[in-house]
Design an enzyme around this catalytic site. Structure first.
Site, PDB file in Angstrom:
ATOM      1  N   ARG A  98       0.685  -1.088  -0.271  1.00 50.15           N
ATOM      2  CA  ARG A  98      -0.199  -0.028   0.209  1.00 50.15           C
ATOM      3  C   ARG A  98       0.573   1.264  -0.232  1.00 50.15           C
ATOM      4  NH1 ARG A  98      -3.637  -3.244  -2.115  1.00 50.15           N
ATOM      5  NH2 ARG A  98      -5.611  -3.884  -0.278  1.00 50.15           N
ATOM      6  N   ASP A 107      -1.615  -6.821 -11.305  1.00 47.32           N
ATOM      7  CA  ASP A 107      -2.883  -6.869 -10.426  1.00 47.32           C
ATOM      8  C   ASP A 107      -3.293  -6.303  -9.204  1.00 47.32           C
ATOM      9  OD1 ASP A 107      -3.020 -10.309  -8.293  1.00 47.32           O
ATOM     10  OD2 ASP A 107      -3.037  -8.777  -7.244  1.00 47.32           O
ATOM     11  N   HIS A 109      -3.006 -16.507  -6.707  1.00 51.51           N
ATOM     12  CA  HIS A 109      -3.948 -16.371  -6.306  1.00 51.51           C
ATOM     13  C   HIS A 109      -5.444 -17.725  -6.813  1.00 51.51           C
ATOM     14  CE1 HIS A 109      -6.128 -13.273  -8.249  1.00 51.51           C
ATOM     15  NE2 HIS A 109      -5.048 -12.521  -7.217  1.00 51.51           N
ATOM     16  N   ASP A 154      -1.258 -12.675  -1.007  1.00 46.70           N
ATOM     17  CA  ASP A 154      -2.083 -11.614  -0.995  1.00 46.70           C
ATOM     18  C   ASP A 154      -2.067 -11.090  -0.070  1.00 46.70           C
ATOM     19  OD1 ASP A 154      -3.305 -10.164  -2.672  1.00 46.70           O
ATOM     20  OD2 ASP A 154      -5.297 -11.448  -3.293  1.00 46.70           O
TER      21      ASP A 154
END
Length: 390
Positions: free
Chosen positions: A65, A152, A205, A271
């Site tokens: 982030r 992603d 994932h 993830d």
């Protein structure tokens, strides 16, 4: 600085053995057998108390982030949480603000990681500028800084863009990571394009039985494709908690476990996707995973009689091999990125105890097995449990 770790069981992708490990200048100097005599002088001794020493975990898929969404997580809080979970190297996605799609932003993140001196950072670059549909990034310029590219967070729906990305991955020798939604249909398309145009493809994932079957067929054809599985898709099914991809059916979850047993699933990826409480209440998909990922994986592996050597392969050796990094084994001349774990520990998850800035996790109160006690990066202790709880 020389450090000896004694009284340990050593587990990696190559097997299990009792022994001692001597560390010097950030690397594994020597691995001794259990009764081996250590004649070399050393400055510090760590007693492993009979616990298991493994190679540091490499997270093939996480979201730090930073920059732009520091209210969810900063690089520092994310890396400290990762170290608590045993992760020494992080492959961080590019869906920040601004999106990491040029050398200047990417270099800045790498420098920030170096200055923090916590985890090792493999910073992903976007495939397209600002995650646009068609405008590709400068692969040649960015390739000097990273060998992992991905959009992603969004899917590459434009087929021509995907073809160009795959071709570029072959020409510039990088790995193209894909986020596929709808999952099976896009993986099938990408496999067909991989077969036609070549390239180096990694599917993020995976969560469905049908997807795994497509990947199995691709591997049988000898295509360069790997895939990862998250801890939460192995641990639970049919939950309403919002993640992307969603929690699937019980048969899907069982197929993932079988996919690990037969070698079709290559590696783990947390993830890790931290969110503020407000963002989560407004429907943001994602789960905070760093600090409990090992325990979740180990609980599932233990329940299904899958060896710890296999888990070490998927958490350390396989991602290192995929990215061309000399890491992921407890072996002489390898980096002293190591994690000490207590396999006998059992306890309940409490997100309130997370080091991470966010707490978005639906598994509070669940009982897990196995816990990280200590994490070392380049021979330096970066996390020490000191009796803390999950």
């Amino acid at each position: 600085m020389k450090t000896l770790i004694k009284n340990i069981e050593i587990v990696d992708a190559e097997g299990l053995r009792s022994g001692k490990v001597l560390i010097e200048d950030g690397k594994i100097k020597k691995v001794y057998k259990e009764k081996g005599v250590v004649r070399a002088a050393y400055d510090k001794e760590i007693d492993g108390a009979g616990h298991v020493l493994m190679p540091g975990f490499i997270d093939m898929h996480c979201h730090l982030r930073d920059p732009g969404y520091e209210y969810k997580e900063t690089m520092e809080t994310g890396m400290k949480a990762a170290l608590k979970g045993g992760f020494t190297s992080l492959v961080a996605m590019a869906n920040t603000k601004p999106i990491i799609d040029n050398a200047e932003i990417l270099e800045k993140n790498l420098k920030k990681a170096t200055d923090l001196d916590l985890c090792k950072l493999i910073q992903v670059s976007a495939v397209t500028k600002n995650f646009s549909e068609e405008e590709l990034v400068d692969f040649e310029a960015l390739r000097t800084l990273t060998n992992v590219f991905s959009n992603d967070g969004v899917s590459i729906l434009n087929q021509d863009t995907m073809v160009k990305g795959l071709k570029a991955s072959a020409e510039n020798d990088f790995i193209l990571l894909t986020h596929c939604d709808p999952e099976t249909a896009l993986v099938k398309r990408d496999v067909e394009l991989l077969e036609s145009y070549g390239g180096h493809l990694h599917v993020c994932h995976i969560s469905k039985k049908d997807t795994l079957e497509v990947i199995q067929m691709a591997k049988q054809k000898g295509l360069d494709i790997t895939c990862e599985v998250t801890p939460h898709h192995l641990f639970a099914s049919a939950m309403e908690y919002r993640v992307n991809p969603p929690f699937r059916t019980y048969p899907d979850r069982r197929s993932l476990i079988e996919g690990i047993k037969d070698g079709m699933i290559d590696m783990c990826g947390t993830d890790h996707a931290p969110h503020s409480e407000e963002d989560k209440q407004n429907g943001a998909p994602g789960i905070n995973n760093f600090e409990m990922a090992f325990s979740m994986y180990y609980t599932v592996f233990n329940q299904n009689k899958i060896g710890l050597e296999k888990l070490s392969e998927m958490l350390s050796y396989a991602p290192a091999k995929r990215m061309g990094i000399k890491a992921g084994l407890v072996k002489e001349r390898y980096p002293a990125d190591l994690v000490l774990v207590d396999l006998n520990w059992a306890g309940k998850i409490n997100p309130k105890n997370f080091i991470s800035k966010s707490r978005n996790n639906p598994f509070g109160g669940e009982t897990l097995k196995g816990k990280v006690l200590m994490t070392m990066v380049k021979g330096n202790i970066k996390y020490d449990d000191n009796g803390s709880t999950l």
